[in-house]
Design an enzyme around this catalytic site. Structure first.
Site, PDB file in Angstrom:
ATOM      1  N   SER A 147       3.824   1.349   7.943  1.00  0.00           N
ATOM      2  CA  SER A 147       2.930   0.192   7.862  1.00  0.00           C
ATOM      3  C   SER A 147       3.736  -1.042   8.246  1.00  0.00           C
ATOM      4  CB  SER A 147       2.441   0.065   6.416  1.00  0.00           C
ATOM      5  OG  SER A 147       1.942  -1.233   6.158  1.00  0.00           O
ATOM      6  N   TYR A 160       3.300  -0.210  -2.830  1.00  0.00           N
ATOM      7  CA  TYR A 160       3.014   0.154  -1.432  1.00  0.00           C
ATOM      8  C   TYR A 160       4.163  -0.297  -0.533  1.00  0.00           C
ATOM      9  CZ  TYR A 160       0.138   0.676   2.838  1.00  0.00           C
ATOM     10  OH  TYR A 160      -0.361   1.053   4.074  1.00  0.00           O
TER      11      TYR A 160
HETATM   12  P1  NAP Z   1      -8.179   6.185   3.862  1.00  0.00           P
HETATM   13  O1  NAP Z   1      -9.303   5.891   4.818  1.00  0.00           O
HETATM   14  O2  NAP Z   1      -8.277   5.683   2.469  1.00  0.00           O
HETATM   15  O3  NAP Z   1      -7.946   7.787   3.838  1.00  0.00           O
HETATM   16  C1  NAP Z   1      -6.932   8.329   3.022  1.00  0.00           C
HETATM   17  C2  NAP Z   1      -6.836   9.822   3.276  1.00  0.00           C
HETATM   18  O4  NAP Z   1      -5.750  10.326   2.478  1.00  0.00           O
HETATM   19  C3  NAP Z   1      -8.070  10.602   2.865  1.00  0.00           C
HETATM   20  O5  NAP Z   1      -8.270  11.675   3.755  1.00  0.00           O
HETATM   21  C4  NAP Z   1      -7.691  11.125   1.469  1.00  0.00           C
HETATM   22  O6  NAP Z   1      -8.360  12.337   1.097  1.00  0.00           O
HETATM   23  C5  NAP Z   1      -6.224  11.403   1.684  1.00  0.00           C
HETATM   24  N1  NAP Z   1      -5.458  11.496   0.451  1.00  0.00           N
HETATM   25  C6  NAP Z   1      -5.227  10.532  -0.484  1.00  0.00           C
HETATM   26  N2  NAP Z   1      -4.451  11.013  -1.477  1.00  0.00           N
HETATM   27  C7  NAP Z   1      -4.165  12.307  -1.163  1.00  0.00           C
HETATM   28  C8  NAP Z   1      -3.426  13.339  -1.775  1.00  0.00           C
HETATM   29  N3  NAP Z   1      -2.780  13.135  -2.949  1.00  0.00           N
HETATM   30  N4  NAP Z   1      -3.369  14.560  -1.178  1.00  0.00           N
HETATM   31  C9  NAP Z   1      -4.006  14.781   0.010  1.00  0.00           C
HETATM   32  N5  NAP Z   1      -4.727  13.842   0.646  1.00  0.00           N
HETATM   33  C10 NAP Z   1      -4.810  12.623   0.061  1.00  0.00           C
HETATM   34  O7  NAP Z   1      -6.778   5.619   4.420  1.00  0.00           O
HETATM   35  P2  NAP Z   1      -6.393   4.981   5.856  1.00  0.00           P
HETATM   36  O8  NAP Z   1      -6.727   3.533   5.862  1.00  0.00           O
HETATM   37  O9  NAP Z   1      -6.925   5.836   6.961  1.00  0.00           O
HETATM   38  O10 NAP Z   1      -4.797   5.080   5.799  1.00  0.00           O
HETATM   39  C11 NAP Z   1      -4.128   6.252   6.223  1.00  0.00           C
HETATM   40  C12 NAP Z   1      -2.630   5.974   6.264  1.00  0.00           C
HETATM   41  O11 NAP Z   1      -2.361   4.877   7.142  1.00  0.00           O
HETATM   42  C13 NAP Z   1      -2.023   5.592   4.918  1.00  0.00           C
HETATM   43  O12 NAP Z   1      -0.727   6.139   4.806  1.00  0.00           O
HETATM   44  C14 NAP Z   1      -1.952   4.076   4.984  1.00  0.00           C
HETATM   45  O13 NAP Z   1      -0.960   3.559   4.153  1.00  0.00           O
HETATM   46  C15 NAP Z   1      -1.600   3.888   6.445  1.00  0.00           C
HETATM   47  N6  NAP Z   1      -1.938   2.566   6.974  1.00  0.00           N
HETATM   48  C16 NAP Z   1      -3.223   2.104   6.970  1.00  0.00           C
HETATM   49  C17 NAP Z   1      -3.487   0.838   7.502  1.00  0.00           C
HETATM   50  C18 NAP Z   1      -4.882   0.296   7.588  1.00  0.00           C
HETATM   51  O14 NAP Z   1      -5.033  -0.865   8.017  1.00  0.00           O
HETATM   52  N7  NAP Z   1      -5.903   1.051   7.221  1.00  0.00           N
HETATM   53  C19 NAP Z   1      -2.446   0.056   8.013  1.00  0.00           C
HETATM   54  C20 NAP Z   1      -1.144   0.561   7.965  1.00  0.00           C
HETATM   55  C21 NAP Z   1      -0.903   1.820   7.458  1.00  0.00           C
HETATM   56  P3  NAP Z   1      -9.786  12.311   0.296  1.00  0.00           P
HETATM   57  O15 NAP Z   1     -10.805  11.935   1.348  1.00  0.00           O
HETATM   58  O16 NAP Z   1      -9.953  13.676  -0.215  1.00  0.00           O
HETATM   59  O17 NAP Z   1      -9.637  11.266  -0.787  1.00  0.00           O
END
Ligand code: NAP
Length: 256
Positions: A147, A160
């Site tokens: 991130s 985080y």
């Molecule tokens: P999201 O939409 O909230 O999706 C999270 C995913 O992780 C879901 O599939 C969830 O499964 C799964 N998950 C959570 N806890 C878990 C566990 N203990 N075991 C297995 N699966 C688990 O998140 P996102 O925004 O796409 O982010 C994905 C990644 O990108 C993260 O690492 C985040 O830090 C990083 N990121 C995001 C952004 C952003 O702007 N969105 C920016 C930088 C980095 P369920 O559906 O079953 O809950």
């Protein structure tokens, strides 16, 4: 497709790919030819994501395996399931992650540990298990989803920030131990990407205008912006790229 970036026949596991960035990355790898295994916590959401994706690809190209990435034994049996039922795992994307926003003085240690274990320890657990299979084969790609908070801090998201900073150094530690066995381990550090996780921030007019002003590209990122770098780091086109974290943030981390 240029053969350097062709993933045909390669098997990829993307953790946390039932929705959001992980789901988009799984589709990007599948579009480049990979056979993909989706993962998430909720079996219902995962099955729905698998069915939606399977409809767009040839039979046998999309699989799913629900397991908790923070659970050592579950991670081991998840990787074993992939190896036995889909084939040799060549690409692992450690993407599963959560956020928890609260000022540090009010932060409960249980919430600190929950974020650290989901956003950092999971990459060690799933990565170690994948590497145990990849190392004897002399090849493998691990992509850790970091991130901009790998490098930059903001109030209210201390665990985080600590986890994502740690993930960059874990990427280096994995490289130090596994690169000589033919593995490439790199990080992708997305900027502010519009997903379910950030919808509340997009809807917050003040925060939204701060993001636009703070980002040289003057926009939120999209999941599609991450596709090219992910395919590159999963492919033979990056075979001498080791231990790097690539920031895909519209320039946010290079300006003040
Ligand atoms: P999201 O939409 O909230 O999706 C999270 C995913 O992780 C879901 O599939 C969830 O499964 C799964 N998950 C959570 N806890 C878990 C566990 N203990 N075991 C297995 N699966 C688990 O998140 P996102 O925004 O796409 O982010 C994905 C990644 O990108 C993260 O690492 C985040 O830090 C990083 N990121 C995001 C952004 C952003 O702007 N969105 C920016 C930088 C980095 P369920 O559906 O079953 O809950």
């Amino acid at each position: 497709m240029n053969s350097l970036f062709d993933l045909t026949g390669r098997i990829a596991l993307v953790t946390g790919s039932s929705r959001g960035i992980g789901n988009a990355l799984a589709r990007a790898l599948a579009d480049a030819g990979a056979t993909v295994v989706l993962n998430g916590l909720s079996p219902e959401r995962l099955k729905a994501a698998e069915a939606a994706m399977a409809a767009d690809y040839a039979p046998g190209r999309v699989h799913s395996c629900a397991f908790d990435v923070t659970d050592d034994a579950a991670a081991a049996s998840g990787i074993a399931w992939v190896e036995e039922n889909v084939g040799p795992l060549e690409i692992l994307v450690n993407n599963a992650g959560i956020q928890h926003r609260v000022p540090m003085l009010e932060l409960d240690v249980k919430d600190w540990e929950r974020v650290i274990s989901t956003d950092l320890t999971s990459a060690f657990l799933v990565g170690r298990e994948a590497a145990r299979h990849m190392i004897p084969r002399g090849r493998g790609k691990v992509i850790n989803i970091c991130s901009v908070q790998t490098d930059l801090a903001r109030p209210t998201i201390a665990p985080y920030i600590a986890a994502k900073g740690g993930l960059r150094n874990l990427t280096r530690a994995m490289t130090a131990e596994w690169a000589a066995s033919g593995l490439q381990i790199n990080g992708i550090a997305p900027g502010y990407i519009h997903t379910e996780m950030t919808q509340n921030l997009v809807d917050d007019a003040e925060f939204n205008s701060w993001i636009l002003g703070r980002t040289p590209a003057n926009r939120w990122g999209t999941v599609q912006d991450l596709a090219g770098p992910a395919v590159w780091l999963a492919s033979s086109g990056s075979d001498f790229v080791n231990g790097q974290t690539i920031f895909i943030d519209g320039g946010m981390t290079v300006v003040v």
